[in-house]
Design a protein around this motif. Structure first.
Motif, PDB file in Angstrom:
ATOM      1  N   THR A 152       0.837  -1.204   0.000  1.00 38.19           N
ATOM      2  CA  THR A 152       0.000   0.000   0.000  1.00 38.19           C
ATOM      3  C   THR A 152       0.874   1.256   0.000  1.00 38.19           C
ATOM      4  O   THR A 152       2.034   1.222   0.415  1.00 38.19           O
ATOM      5  CB  THR A 152      -0.912   0.078   1.264  1.00 38.19           C
ATOM      6  N   ALA A 153       0.248   2.341  -0.443  1.00 39.70           N
ATOM      7  CA  ALA A 153       0.825   3.679  -0.256  1.00 39.70           C
ATOM      8  C   ALA A 153      -0.041   4.331   0.819  1.00 39.70           C
ATOM      9  O   ALA A 153      -1.257   4.082   0.870  1.00 39.70           O
ATOM     10  CB  ALA A 153       0.761   4.465  -1.555  1.00 39.70           C
ATOM     11  N   ILE A 154       0.570   5.124   1.680  1.00 36.97           N
ATOM     12  CA  ILE A 154      -0.172   5.632   2.846  1.00 36.97           C
ATOM     13  C   ILE A 154       0.094   7.123   3.048  1.00 36.97           C
ATOM     14  O   ILE A 154       1.247   7.559   3.011  1.00 36.97           O
ATOM     15  CB  ILE A 154       0.218   4.816   4.108  1.00 36.97           C
ATOM     16  N   ALA A 155      -0.989   7.866   3.229  1.00 40.69           N
ATOM     17  CA  ALA A 155      -0.891   9.309   3.492  1.00 40.69           C
ATOM     18  C   ALA A 155      -1.074   9.547   4.983  1.00 40.69           C
ATOM     19  O   ALA A 155      -1.920   8.915   5.621  1.00 40.69           O
ATOM     20  CB  ALA A 155      -1.978  10.049   2.712  1.00 40.69           C
ATOM     21  N   VAL A 156      -0.266  10.447   5.537  1.00 41.43           N
ATOM     22  CA  VAL A 156      -0.323  10.737   6.976  1.00 41.43           C
ATOM     23  C   VAL A 156      -0.319  12.244   7.179  1.00 41.43           C
ATOM     24  O   VAL A 156       0.428  12.964   6.506  1.00 41.43           O
ATOM     25  CB  VAL A 156       0.916  10.156   7.707  1.00 41.43           C
ATOM     26  N   GLY A 157      -1.124  12.713   8.138  1.00 39.31           N
ATOM     27  CA  GLY A 157      -1.102  14.149   8.425  1.00 39.31           C
ATOM     28  C   GLY A 157      -2.130  14.558   9.449  1.00 39.31           C
ATOM     29  O   GLY A 157      -2.865  13.729   9.988  1.00 39.31           O
ATOM     30  N   TYR A 158      -2.160  15.856   9.707  1.00 36.41           N
ATOM     31  CA  TYR A 158      -3.186  16.443  10.569  1.00 36.41           C
ATOM     32  C   TYR A 158      -4.400  16.772   9.704  1.00 36.41           C
ATOM     33  O   TYR A 158      -4.259  17.128   8.526  1.00 36.41           O
ATOM     34  CB  TYR A 158      -2.649  17.706  11.244  1.00 36.41           C
ATOM     35  N   ILE A 159      -5.543  16.677  10.336  1.00 34.49           N
ATOM     36  CA  ILE A 159      -6.792  16.843   9.585  1.00 34.49           C
ATOM     37  C   ILE A 159      -6.918  18.257   9.003  1.00 34.49           C
ATOM     38  O   ILE A 159      -6.476  19.223   9.615  1.00 34.49           O
ATOM     39  CB  ILE A 159      -7.978  16.527  10.527  1.00 34.49           C
ATOM     40  N   GLY A 160      -7.498  18.311   7.804  1.00 37.69           N
ATOM     41  CA  GLY A 160      -7.676  19.605   7.150  1.00 37.69           C
ATOM     42  C   GLY A 160      -9.145  19.925   6.929  1.00 37.69           C
ATOM     43  O   GLY A 160     -10.032  19.144   7.299  1.00 37.69           O
ATOM     44  N   ASP A 161      -9.404  21.040   6.295  1.00 39.85           N
ATOM     45  CA  ASP A 161     -10.758  21.503   6.040  1.00 39.85           C
ATOM     46  C   ASP A 161     -11.318  20.800   4.799  1.00 39.85           C
ATOM     47  O   ASP A 161     -10.722  20.891   3.716  1.00 39.85           O
ATOM     48  CB  ASP A 161     -10.698  23.032   5.804  1.00 39.85           C
ATOM     49  N   PRO A 162     -12.466  20.117   4.921  1.00 35.36           N
ATOM     50  CA  PRO A 162     -13.047  19.422   3.760  1.00 35.36           C
ATOM     51  C   PRO A 162     -13.287  20.355   2.569  1.00 35.36           C
ATOM     52  O   PRO A 162     -13.347  19.897   1.430  1.00 35.36           O
ATOM     53  CB  PRO A 162     -14.384  18.882   4.288  1.00 35.36           C
ATOM     54  N   GLU A 163     -13.397  21.648   2.847  1.00 34.94           N
ATOM     55  CA  GLU A 163     -13.642  22.621   1.773  1.00 34.94           C
ATOM     56  C   GLU A 163     -12.543  22.613   0.715  1.00 34.94           C
ATOM     57  O   GLU A 163     -12.768  23.052  -0.416  1.00 34.94           O
ATOM     58  CB  GLU A 163     -13.767  24.039   2.355  1.00 34.94           C
ATOM     59  N   ILE A 164     -11.340  22.154   1.078  1.00 35.92           N
ATOM     60  CA  ILE A 164     -10.240  22.162   0.090  1.00 35.92           C
ATOM     61  C   ILE A 164     -10.430  21.069  -0.969  1.00 35.92           C
ATOM     62  O   ILE A 164      -9.730  21.050  -1.972  1.00 35.92           O
ATOM     63  CB  ILE A 164      -8.843  22.002   0.757  1.00 35.92           C
ATOM     64  N   LEU A 165     -11.374  20.158  -0.714  1.00 33.55           N
ATOM     65  CA  LEU A 165     -11.517  18.990  -1.598  1.00 33.55           C
ATOM     66  C   LEU A 165     -12.460  19.259  -2.769  1.00 33.55           C
ATOM     67  O   LEU A 165     -13.350  20.112  -2.686  1.00 33.55           O
ATOM     68  CB  LEU A 165     -12.057  17.802  -0.803  1.00 33.55           C
ATOM     69  N   HIS A 166     -12.307  18.443  -3.824  1.00 31.17           N
ATOM     70  CA  HIS A 166     -13.257  18.452  -4.938  1.00 31.17           C
ATOM     71  C   HIS A 166     -14.642  18.100  -4.396  1.00 31.17           C
ATOM     72  O   HIS A 166     -14.768  17.382  -3.399  1.00 31.17           O
ATOM     73  CB  HIS A 166     -12.862  17.394  -5.976  1.00 31.17           C
ATOM     74  N   GLU A 167     -15.689  18.532  -5.097  1.00 30.70           N
ATOM     75  CA  GLU A 167     -17.068  18.435  -4.606  1.00 30.70           C
ATOM     76  C   GLU A 167     -17.464  17.026  -4.137  1.00 30.70           C
ATOM     77  O   GLU A 167     -17.936  16.851  -3.009  1.00 30.70           O
ATOM     78  CB  GLU A 167     -18.008  18.911  -5.727  1.00 30.70           C
ATOM     79  N   ASN A 168     -17.238  15.981  -4.980  1.00 27.87           N
ATOM     80  CA  ASN A 168     -17.698  14.636  -4.562  1.00 27.87           C
ATOM     81  C   ASN A 168     -16.835  14.034  -3.455  1.00 27.87           C
ATOM     82  O   ASN A 168     -17.306  13.233  -2.646  1.00 27.87           O
ATOM     83  CB  ASN A 168     -17.870  13.673  -5.747  1.00 27.87           C
ATOM     84  N   LEU A 169     -15.575  14.451  -3.384  1.00 27.42           N
ATOM     85  CA  LEU A 169     -14.719  14.000  -2.277  1.00 27.42           C
ATOM     86  C   LEU A 169     -15.190  14.649  -0.974  1.00 27.42           C
ATOM     87  O   LEU A 169     -15.151  14.035   0.098  1.00 27.42           O
ATOM     88  CB  LEU A 169     -13.265  14.380  -2.526  1.00 27.42           C
ATOM     89  N   LYS A 170     -15.643  15.891  -1.091  1.00 22.76           N
ATOM     90  CA  LYS A 170     -16.104  16.634   0.082  1.00 22.76           C
ATOM     91  C   LYS A 170     -17.281  15.894   0.729  1.00 22.76           C
ATOM     92  O   LYS A 170     -17.355  15.751   1.937  1.00 22.76           O
ATOM     93  CB  LYS A 170     -16.536  18.038  -0.361  1.00 22.76           C
ATOM     94  N   LYS A 171     -18.188  15.380  -0.119  1.00 24.12           N
ATOM     95  CA  LYS A 171     -19.363  14.647   0.378  1.00 24.12           C
ATOM     96  C   LYS A 171     -18.919  13.440   1.196  1.00 24.12           C
ATOM     97  O   LYS A 171     -19.453  13.154   2.263  1.00 24.12           O
ATOM     98  CB  LYS A 171     -20.232  14.179  -0.803  1.00 24.12           C
ATOM     99  N   MET A 172     -17.917  12.700   0.665  1.00 19.81           N
ATOM    100  CA  MET A 172     -17.426  11.508   1.378  1.00 19.81           C
ATOM    101  C   MET A 172     -16.799  11.907   2.710  1.00 19.81           C
ATOM    102  O   MET A 172     -16.879  11.194   3.701  1.00 19.81           O
ATOM    103  CB  MET A 172     -16.378  10.774   0.523  1.00 19.81           C
ATOM    104  N   GLU A 173     -16.171  13.074   2.703  1.00 19.59           N
ATOM    105  CA  GLU A 173     -15.436  13.536   3.886  1.00 19.59           C
ATOM    106  C   GLU A 173     -16.367  13.863   5.058  1.00 19.59           C
ATOM    107  O   GLU A 173     -15.957  13.785   6.212  1.00 19.59           O
ATOM    108  CB  GLU A 173     -14.630  14.790   3.503  1.00 19.59           C
TER     109      GLU A 173
END
Ligand SMILES: Cc1cc2nc3c(=O)[nH]c(=O)nc-3n(C[C@H](O)[C@H](O)[C@H](O)COP(=O)(O)O)c2cc1C
Length: 199
Positions: A152-173
């Protein structure tokens, strides 16, 4: 984000309730000592014959390693994962020290990633695993030997604002996390026969 907190039917640890896989990270770098703890947690994972098949290739944003890992991600994952300050590859050694096949390699790597995920969760850091990447290309880019598999590839970080995401990704978030009930996975007597633990 409370919408993502598990709606658990029975009590579980806070780290398990509150862990989830975000796609919006705030870009804040992860402190070195926290990264040390995250991979230290993986180190103490149980494994078959204590072979410890896990290996990790870690890239912090701005590094060549980060860029190369990012280049292997499928387009969907590139849409969001590049907001993470750290990307890493989770790799399993498929062979035993005697040269046989370690049939538990992926099982043990998965446990190691689970452990590091919960350590991260306790530190307020989020982990998002990805199967959507070119693992052959990742192995080539990093000279991973043939007896290893890049899982797998894995992303790690502190949570961000869902507003930065594309529209359909935002819904999932911002939608609640779903799971089937525990009794649908826990059997007794025969496969598929629900255990009375949950009656
Ligand atoms: C092995 C594995 C591969 C995954 N691959 C992807 C992926 O390529 N892209 C993605 O956005 N999420 C991926 N996920 C995240 C899952 O979709 C997520 O864990 C699942 O929907 C449950 O959500 P939760 O982790 O927020 O509880 C993956 C998770 C795992 C464990």
């Amino acid at each position: 984000m409370t919408i993502k907190t598990a709606k658990n039917d029975y009590p579980i640890l806070d780290q398990l309730r509150e862990r989830w896989s975000p796609r919006a990270f705030n870009g804040q770098p992860i402190e070195k000592e926290k990264l040390q703890s995250i991979f230290e947690a993986a180190r103490w994972t149980p494994s078959a014959s204590n072979i410890q098949p896990w290996r990790f290739i870690v890239g912090e944003k701005g590094s060549e390693t980060y860029k190369l890992i990012a280049s292997t991600l499928v387009e969907f994952n590139q849409l969001w994962a590049l907001t993470a300050p750290v990307l890493f590859l989770a790799i399993a050694n498929k062979t035993t020290p005697k040269g046989g096949t370690n049939t538990a390699a992926l099982y043990d790597l998965g446990q190691a990633v689970a452990n590091l995920t919960f350590e991260a969760s306790a530190l307020g850091i989020y982990v998002h695993q990805m199967g959507g990447f070119d693992n052959t290309e990742a192995a080539r880019l990093f000279d991973v030997p043939d007896n290893y598999t890049v899982a797998t590839a894995i992303a790690v970080g502190y949570i961000g604002d869902p507003e930065i995401l594309h529209e359909n990704l935002k819904k999932m978030e911002i939608s609640p996390r779903e799971r089937r009930k525990a009794h649908e996975s826990v059997f007794t007597g025969k496969f598929g026969q629900a255990s009375e633990i949950f009656d």
